[in-house]
Enzyme design. Structure first.
Site, PDB file in Angstrom:
ATOM      1  N   GLU A   1       0.817  -1.208   0.000  1.00 19.16           N
ATOM      2  CA  GLU A   1       0.000   0.000   0.000  1.00 19.16           C
ATOM      3  C   GLU A   1       0.852   1.260   0.000  1.00 19.16           C
ATOM      4  OE1 GLU A   1      -3.139  -2.852   1.639  1.00 19.16           O
ATOM      5  OE2 GLU A   1      -1.154  -2.343   2.417  1.00 19.16           O
ATOM      6  N   THR A   2       0.330   2.283  -0.639  1.00 15.00           N
ATOM      7  CA  THR A   2       0.882   3.638  -0.638  1.00 15.00           C
ATOM      8  C   THR A   2      -0.263   4.570  -0.264  1.00 15.00           C
ATOM      9  OG1 THR A   2       2.489   3.108  -2.369  1.00 15.00           O
ATOM     10  CG2 THR A   2       1.958   5.434  -2.052  1.00 15.00           C
TER      11      THR A   2
END
Length: 281
Positions: free
Chosen positions: A53-54
């Site tokens: 995830e970002t």
């Protein structure tokens, strides 16, 4: 003006979550002051980092929130995810964020999520499940195919979806969880979280998260999954407070603290910044 010339620098942190030591938890990339970015810029950067995830910190639209968060995998946006929630809260505080009250309030696609400070660690309150209850026989058969199991290997199953799409699978013990060698081609859209108990020791269970549809076959340490598992099992098949191990097969050492307090389930762990810098987007 060229696209290159129009780029703007943003403060950036990469935070290791669910580990007190660097490189043993699950990293999340956090971009600060992201209000001016388009959805495509966010998605492109998430694909480029290639992390599970970002996240992007933005000004909240709800007056009850301290900040707003958008969460992207390499495959698309999520309404909620656990380790990005804790890692982003850590980054926001470290960058000088001051919550309106003792607890932090995050606004995201799943609504408002409360994050509290527990000594040097952080914990989020599990959001309500968007899908819960029994798993159909055809879905159990598909899960068994994907995990290369027979029906006799599975103790129980339940939908425990709080946004990412998790279905929970309880196996007989932690060794059975560690031994899994999934058939990735058989997953389709399934996002499967597997849990099994240890007989004794400092951790109660081993957890694994399989989600090839998000661009990552196995997630190292997963807050949203552990939240769903806690809502399903804490206080019944598991104690009301326990520590889960995750990431062992991937050479990580994730430790997730799950606590049920009445109807609320809290999911916590250590957070540690490993990279600080600026990114031009």
């Amino acid at each position: 003006m060229s696209r290159h010339e129009s780029r703007r620098e943003h403060e950036f942190r990469q935070v290791d979550v669910f580990s007190a030591a660097p490189l043993l938890g699950n990293p999340v990339a956090v971009v600060h002051d992201a209000d001016g970015l388009t959805e495509e810029q966010m998605a492109s950067f998430a694909r480029w980092t290639n992390l599970s995830e970002t996240t992007f910190l933005l000004t909240p639209t709800d007056p009850a929130a301290d900040y707003r968060l958008r969460i992207f995998t390499p495959g698309g946006e999520l309404p909620f995810a656990g380790h990005p929630t804790l890692g982003s809260a850590h980054a926001w505080l470290e960058a000088g964020g001051v919550p309106a009250a003792d607890d932090l309030v995050q606004e995201c696609g799943a609504g408002l999520v409360t994050v509290r400070r527990e000594g040097g660690a952080l914990a989020f309150q599990a959001p309500p499940l968007t899908r819960s209850g029994p798993v159909s026989d055809p879905d159990v058969a598909a899960i068994c195919r994907a995990l290369r199991l027979t029906g006799a290997d599975v103790v129980d199953t339940a939908w425990i979806d709080n946004g990412p799409g998790w279905v929970g699978v309880l196996l007989r013990d932690a060794d059975a969880v560690l031994a899994l060698e999934p058939d990735w081609a058989a997953f389709g859209d399934l996002k499967i979280g597997v849990v099994g108990r240890y007989a004794d020791g400092p951790v109660a269970v081993e957890v694994r998260a399989f989600c090839p549809g998000y661009g990552m076959p196995e997630d190292p340490v997963t807050g949203s999954l552990n939240a769903g598992l806690g809502q399903w099992l804490a206080g019944t098949r598991l104690p009301t407070a326990y520590v889960a191990s995750q990431g062992t097969v991937l050479q990580r050492r994730g430790r997730v603290r799950v606590t049920r307090e009445g109807d609320a389930v809290w999911v916590g762990g250590d957070t540690l910044t490993t990279v600080v810098g600026r990114v031009a987007l």
